[in-house]
Scaffold this active site. Structure first.
Site, PDB file in Angstrom:
ATOM      1  N   GLY A 194       0.828  -1.185   0.000  1.00 14.88           N
ATOM      2  CA  GLY A 194       0.000   0.000   0.000  1.00 14.88           C
ATOM      3  C   GLY A 194       0.867   1.241   0.000  1.00 14.88           C
ATOM      4  N   TYR A 195       0.226   2.367  -0.252  1.00 16.60           N
ATOM      5  CA  TYR A 195       0.940   3.636  -0.347  1.00 16.60           C
ATOM      6  C   TYR A 195       0.411   4.603   0.698  1.00 16.60           C
ATOM      7  CZ  TYR A 195       3.164   1.874  -4.462  1.00 16.60           C
ATOM      8  OH  TYR A 195       3.928   1.101  -5.302  1.00 16.60           O
ATOM      9  N   LEU A 196       1.335   5.244   1.398  1.00 12.81           N
ATOM     10  CA  LEU A 196       1.007   6.212   2.431  1.00 12.81           C
ATOM     11  C   LEU A 196       1.150   7.636   1.905  1.00 12.81           C
ATOM     12  CD1 LEU A 196       2.968   4.286   5.163  1.00 12.81           C
ATOM     13  CD2 LEU A 196       0.478   4.467   5.022  1.00 12.81           C
ATOM     14  N   ASN A 237       2.827   0.929  -9.928  1.00 13.83           N
ATOM     15  CA  ASN A 237       2.142   0.348  -8.776  1.00 13.83           C
ATOM     16  C   ASN A 237       1.421   1.417  -7.962  1.00 13.83           C
ATOM     17  OD1 ASN A 237       2.568  -2.703  -8.302  1.00 13.83           O
ATOM     18  ND2 ASN A 237       4.530  -1.998  -9.082  1.00 13.83           N
TER      19      ASN A 237
END
Length: 158
Positions: free
Chosen positions: A30-32, A145
């Site tokens: 996931g990306y923050l 991504n």
């Protein structure tokens, strides 16, 4: 362990009949960070967890700083991400003519997408493409991504 480096890679779509070796890892990531910001990514693989900060030069190369973190911390960080957008994939390592390809078969909100990446030593390095490689997507932003996290493959038609 921490690594800082410039990565140079090319990306391609993959035909569904690529050779699936026994050598693979399962990945959740996931990306923050928000689109347009340097990428802050948390990744949980089969046997390790990683935190990566990536700044892109362009679609072909980026600087990345990666550190292995505890799986407990990684799971906590992943919970901060939108659970419906967390990328779930199986990464296969396919060797062809002395080059190792990382082939990602996506699941969840990106089901149906298969992408191969190959890391290069220089931007001008030539490589032989296996017959299961399709169209090059290196320069198509929607296939990163980070983009697949924020704008998953299954909503592209809407």
């Amino acid at each position: 362990m921490t690594e800082e480096f410039t990565e140079i890679e090319r990306k391609y779509l993959v035909h569904a009949n690529f050779p699936k070796p026994d050598n693979f890892v399962d990945v959740e990531q996931g990306y923050l960070s928000e689109p347009g910001e340097p990428e802050l990514r948390v990744r949980i693989e089969t046997h390790r967890a990683l935190l990566t900060m990536k700044t892109r030069h362009d679609y072909l190369s980026a600087n990345a700083l990666t550190s292995e973190i505890s799986p407990i911390l990684a799971r906590a960080l992943l919970k901060l991400c939108d659970p419906e957008k967390v990328i779930v994939k199986r990464r296969f390592f396919v060797t062809n003519k002395h080059v190792t390809w990382e082939v990602d078969e996506f699941y969840g909100s990106n089901t149906g997408l298969i992408i191969a990446e190959v890391e290069l030593d220089t931007v001008s390095q030539n490589i032989a493409l296996p017959d299961w490689i399709g169209r090059e997507i290196t320069f198509d932003a929607k296939y990163t991504n980070s983009s697949l996290f924020h704008y998953p493959f299954n909503i592209w038609g809407t």
